[in-house]
Design an enzyme around this catalytic site. Structure first.
Site, mmCIF file in Angstrom:
data_model
loop_
_atom_site.group_PDB
_atom_site.id
_atom_site.type_symbol
_atom_site.label_atom_id
_atom_site.label_comp_id
_atom_site.label_asym_id
_atom_site.label_seq_id
_atom_site.Cartn_x
_atom_site.Cartn_y
_atom_site.Cartn_z
ATOM 1 N N ILE A 296 10.384 3.543 13.146
ATOM 2 C CA ILE A 296 8.974 3.513 13.540
ATOM 3 C C ILE A 296 8.366 2.150 13.197
ATOM 4 O O ILE A 296 8.528 1.648 12.077
ATOM 5 C CB ILE A 296 8.177 4.644 12.839
ATOM 6 C CG1 ILE A 296 8.820 6.011 13.116
ATOM 7 C CG2 ILE A 296 6.721 4.623 13.299
ATOM 8 C CD1 ILE A 296 8.922 6.407 14.590
ATOM 9 N N LEU B 197 4.020 5.877 7.064
ATOM 10 C CA LEU B 197 3.515 6.779 8.094
ATOM 11 C C LEU B 197 2.395 7.712 7.637
ATOM 12 O O LEU B 197 1.563 8.124 8.441
ATOM 13 C CB LEU B 197 4.675 7.623 8.648
ATOM 14 C CG LEU B 197 5.860 6.835 9.218
ATOM 15 C CD1 LEU B 197 6.851 7.779 9.853
ATOM 16 C CD2 LEU B 197 5.394 5.797 10.210
ATOM 17 N N TYR C 156 20.397 9.751 2.360
ATOM 18 C CA TYR C 156 19.218 9.984 3.208
ATOM 19 C C TYR C 156 19.593 10.890 4.384
ATOM 20 O O TYR C 156 18.943 11.912 4.639
ATOM 21 C CB TYR C 156 18.709 8.630 3.693
ATOM 22 C CG TYR C 156 17.533 8.660 4.637
ATOM 23 C CD1 TYR C 156 16.319 9.221 4.257
ATOM 24 C CD2 TYR C 156 17.617 8.084 5.914
ATOM 25 C CE1 TYR C 156 15.224 9.213 5.123
ATOM 26 C CE2 TYR C 156 16.539 8.060 6.776
ATOM 27 C CZ TYR C 156 15.336 8.638 6.372
ATOM 28 O OH TYR C 156 14.253 8.623 7.227
ATOM 29 N N ASP D 54 2.763 15.846 -6.795
ATOM 30 C CA ASP D 54 4.158 15.450 -6.950
ATOM 31 C C ASP D 54 4.986 16.587 -6.359
ATOM 32 O O ASP D 54 4.935 17.717 -6.861
ATOM 33 C CB ASP D 54 4.471 15.264 -8.434
ATOM 34 C CG ASP D 54 5.907 14.836 -8.669
ATOM 35 O OD1 ASP D 54 6.726 14.924 -7.730
ATOM 36 O OD2 ASP D 54 6.209 14.425 -9.801
ATOM 37 N N ILE D 55 5.742 16.299 -5.326
ATOM 38 C CA ILE D 55 6.460 17.398 -4.657
ATOM 39 C C ILE D 55 7.548 18.009 -5.532
ATOM 40 O O ILE D 55 8.090 19.061 -5.210
ATOM 41 C CB ILE D 55 7.071 16.967 -3.305
ATOM 42 C CG1 ILE D 55 7.950 15.742 -3.473
ATOM 43 C CG2 ILE D 55 5.996 16.761 -2.257
ATOM 44 C CD1 ILE D 55 9.031 15.679 -2.432
ATOM 45 N N GLY E 86 0.815 -1.206 0.000
ATOM 46 C CA GLY E 86 0.000 0.000 0.000
ATOM 47 C C GLY E 86 0.839 1.241 0.000
ATOM 48 O O GLY E 86 1.864 1.312 -0.660
ATOM 49 N N LYS F 171 18.573 14.790 5.193
ATOM 50 C CA LYS F 171 17.812 15.143 6.400
ATOM 51 C C LYS F 171 18.526 16.233 7.209
ATOM 52 O O LYS F 171 17.880 17.110 7.780
ATOM 53 C CB LYS F 171 17.554 13.903 7.258
ATOM 54 C CG LYS F 171 16.533 12.935 6.650
ATOM 55 C CD LYS F 171 15.126 13.546 6.581
ATOM 56 C CE LYS F 171 14.097 12.543 6.110
ATOM 57 N NZ LYS F 171 12.734 13.079 6.068
HETATM 58 N N1 LIG Z 1 9.397 4.920 8.909
HETATM 59 C C1 LIG Z 1 10.405 5.244 9.718
HETATM 60 O O1 LIG Z 1 10.905 4.405 10.486
HETATM 61 C C2 LIG Z 1 10.918 6.646 9.742
HETATM 62 C C3 LIG Z 1 10.455 7.607 8.856
HETATM 63 N N2 LIG Z 1 10.963 8.882 8.911
HETATM 64 C C4 LIG Z 1 10.500 9.870 7.966
HETATM 65 O O2 LIG Z 1 9.084 9.896 7.891
HETATM 66 C C5 LIG Z 1 8.667 10.156 6.557
HETATM 67 C C6 LIG Z 1 7.699 9.088 6.104
HETATM 68 O O3 LIG Z 1 8.374 7.847 6.196
HETATM 69 P P1 LIG Z 1 7.702 6.504 5.692
HETATM 70 O O4 LIG Z 1 6.239 6.646 5.626
HETATM 71 O O5 LIG Z 1 8.298 5.410 6.470
HETATM 72 O O6 LIG Z 1 8.312 6.424 4.218
HETATM 73 P P2 LIG Z 1 7.759 5.590 2.976
HETATM 74 O O7 LIG Z 1 8.912 5.297 2.096
HETATM 75 O O8 LIG Z 1 6.914 4.469 3.435
HETATM 76 O O9 LIG Z 1 6.853 6.691 2.286
HETATM 77 C C7 LIG Z 1 7.434 7.862 1.720
HETATM 78 C C8 LIG Z 1 6.583 8.243 0.562
HETATM 79 O O10 LIG Z 1 7.132 9.374 -0.166
HETATM 80 C C9 LIG Z 1 6.606 9.247 -1.473
HETATM 81 N N3 LIG Z 1 7.235 10.013 -2.546
HETATM 82 C C10 LIG Z 1 8.371 9.779 -3.169
HETATM 83 N N4 LIG Z 1 8.564 10.637 -4.175
HETATM 84 C C11 LIG Z 1 7.510 11.466 -4.186
HETATM 85 C C12 LIG Z 1 7.147 12.582 -4.999
HETATM 86 N N5 LIG Z 1 7.909 13.011 -5.997
HETATM 87 N N6 LIG Z 1 5.992 13.221 -4.738
HETATM 88 C C13 LIG Z 1 5.206 12.803 -3.718
HETATM 89 N N7 LIG Z 1 5.502 11.748 -2.933
HETATM 90 C C14 LIG Z 1 6.661 11.081 -3.175
HETATM 91 C C15 LIG Z 1 6.775 7.765 -1.745
HETATM 92 O O11 LIG Z 1 5.883 7.373 -2.735
HETATM 93 C C16 LIG Z 1 6.475 7.110 -0.423
HETATM 94 O O12 LIG Z 1 5.197 6.523 -0.393
HETATM 95 C C17 LIG Z 1 9.933 10.250 5.715
HETATM 96 O O13 LIG Z 1 10.273 11.597 5.537
HETATM 97 C C18 LIG Z 1 10.977 9.565 6.554
HETATM 98 O O14 LIG Z 1 12.253 10.067 6.334
HETATM 99 C C19 LIG Z 1 11.937 9.246 9.794
HETATM 100 C C20 LIG Z 1 12.453 8.314 10.657
HETATM 101 C C21 LIG Z 1 11.925 6.979 10.760
HETATM 102 C C1 LIG Z 2 15.103 5.320 10.831
HETATM 103 C C2 LIG Z 2 14.691 5.763 9.501
HETATM 104 O O1 LIG Z 2 14.826 6.907 9.178
HETATM 105 C C3 LIG Z 2 14.150 4.791 8.523
HETATM 106 N N1 LIG Z 2 13.265 3.839 9.119
HETATM 107 C C4 LIG Z 2 15.283 4.041 7.859
HETATM 108 O O2 LIG Z 2 15.664 2.998 8.424
HETATM 109 O O3 LIG Z 2 15.800 4.524 6.848
#
Ligand SMILES: NC(=O)C1=CN([C@@H]2O[C@H](COP(=O)(O)OP(=O)(O)OC[C@H]3O[C@@H](n4cnc5c(N)ncnc54)[C@H](O)[C@@H]3O)[C@@H](O)[C@H]2O)C=CC1
Ligand SMILES: CC(=O)[C@H](N)C(=O)O
Length: 388
Positions: free
Chosen positions: A240, A82, A210, A121-122, A78, A214
């Protein structure tokens, strides 16, 4: 000896917070544009339920991705890990119609039916600006990113999405006076940072695209705050853990996948060494922290970027806790050198004392509660699947 004259205004934005009352008012050049295309003549305002000044109109960026290999991986699970959870959490607070989830691809039916969904699209600045204007957005949560492992597999795409995309978001947010949340990560630190514990302010020399992107986001957000008064807020998340979506290609993914595999197959192959210690957090704590920092009074924030923490464990410790519930689980280790090198450069424990002191951050989930909750959620899902 030359005399350098620095105006009071410039000195103020360089050295102090916008609270000093003399914020520079000049916006970056593209923010000054009044293109006739900025607000189309036939602008269709979707904000039927927008009424009061304190009723936020929220946009969440980030679900799907251009890259075919990444899409294939995500298609099974899906949308972003987050973003969907955040939308559902914020809709309880602000109302279903006031929280818009965005993506560049068609969402699955249950997401499409759960509330407003829009193409965004960002990397397309004008599209982003049009959405913000047409929907009278007040808060923006910028979740789009390529995570650590997929970022190393596609550096140029990660650079575009994580850095160029962020620039677009910063400009749109500054131009329209939005409150902007951008998540950072434990990955914003590197091998030369103190790892146990890692404080908010210390050396940050990450060695992944990455992490570099950040740190860039943290610094750019803070710069826009001091320079233009942008209400930028940022939390550095640990790994997370959530039950209802697949992780997006990160180094901490194992701690999500172990639950899927334990319930489905009774076996799990871990791609990190058993003694790799990393900070982690259950998604409910993460989403609550995100809303709390966004709602915190500006005067309570002594910083704009905070570490948040809940627990820290190794794969062996997590497996041991899962084994208490599923004694037949078999865990083996097949180390991925890319992910292992990344994990070895990241914090082992996160010092979040500033978040606790400034805006009262407090986590609810430790390791035992996390494991019980995740297994309950997976257990009920598998019972539903069996019943169908
Ligand atoms: N999941 C985790 O453990 C952690 C997440 N984060 C941050 O939280 C945020 C969300 O993370 P997740 O949901 O896990 O990542 P994810 O990889 O599951 O989702 C990120 C989404 O960004 C979208 N994306 C990529 N290019 C795009 C574009 N051009 N336009 C619009 N959307 C686009 C992707 O389609 C993807 O669904 C990220 O910024 C990540 O760095 C930070 C630390 C931990
Ligand atoms: C901790 C994060 O930012 C993420 N889950 C990753 O492992 O890249």
């Amino acid at each position: 000896m030359p005399v350098f004259r620095v105006s009071r205004q410039v000195a103020c934005w360089m050295l102090q917070s916008p609270a000093c009352g003399c914020r520079a008012s000049v916006l970056p050049s593209r923010l000054l544009g009044t293109s006739p295309r900025q607000i189309p003549m036939d602008a269709n305002f979707h904000s039927t339920s927008f009424s009061e000044a304190d009723q936020q109109r929220v946009l969440i960026t980030g679900d799907k991705l251009h890259s075919p290999s990444y899409n294939k991986a995500k298609a099974a699970g899906g949308l972003g890990q987050l973003g969907v959870g955040l939308a559902s959490f914020l809709r309880k607070r602000f109302g279903k119609d006031n929280v818009i989830l965005s993506d560049i691809r068609k969402p699955p039916e249950h997401v499409f039916l759960s509330g407003p969904f829009i193409y965004s699209d960002i990397l397309d600045y004008k599209n982003l600006r049009e959405i913000v204007v047409n929907n009278r957005i007040t808060w923006l949560f910028h979740y789009s990113a390529l995570l650590s492992a997929v970022g190393e597999a596609n550096v140029s795409l990660a650079r575009a999405v994580n850095i160029t995309g962020l620039h677009n978001v910063l400009d749109v947010a500054a131009e329209h006076g939005l409150r902007l949340f951008v998540p950072s990560t434990i990955g914003a630190f590197g091998p030369t940072s103190p790892r146990n514990p890692t404080p908010d302010l210390c050396i940050q020399r990450p060695r992944t695209i990455y992490g570099v992107s950040k740190v860039h986001a943290e610094l750019m957000g803070e710069y826009y705050y001091y320079r233009y008064g942008l209400d930028f807020r940022c939390l550095r998340y640990p790994g997370i853990i959530s039950a209802d979506s697949q992780p997006g290609g990160g180094t901490t993914d194992y701690a999500v996948q172990i639950f899927h595999e334990a319930v489905k197959n009774g076996r799990f192959e871990c791609n990190l060494k058993p003694d790799t210690r990393l900070p982690m957090m259950y998604i409910d704590d993460c989403l609550r922290a995100t809303l709390e920092v966004m709602e915190a009074p500006a005067e309570s924030l002594s910083m704009r970027t905070y570490n948040i923490s809940a627990m820290s464990f190794t794969p062996a410790e997590l497996a041991q806790e899962v084994l208490k519930h599923i004694p037949e689980l078999q865990v083996t280790y097949n180390v991925d050198p890319v992910r292992q090198a990344i994990a070895d450069s990241w914090p082992m424990n996160f010092d979040d004392s500033n978040a606790r002191k400034d805006w009262g951050w407090k986590h609810d989930f430790d390791l035992p509660e996390l494991v019980t909750t995740m297994l309950n959620l997976h257990g009920s899902e598998s019972r539903v699947a069996q019943a169908n």
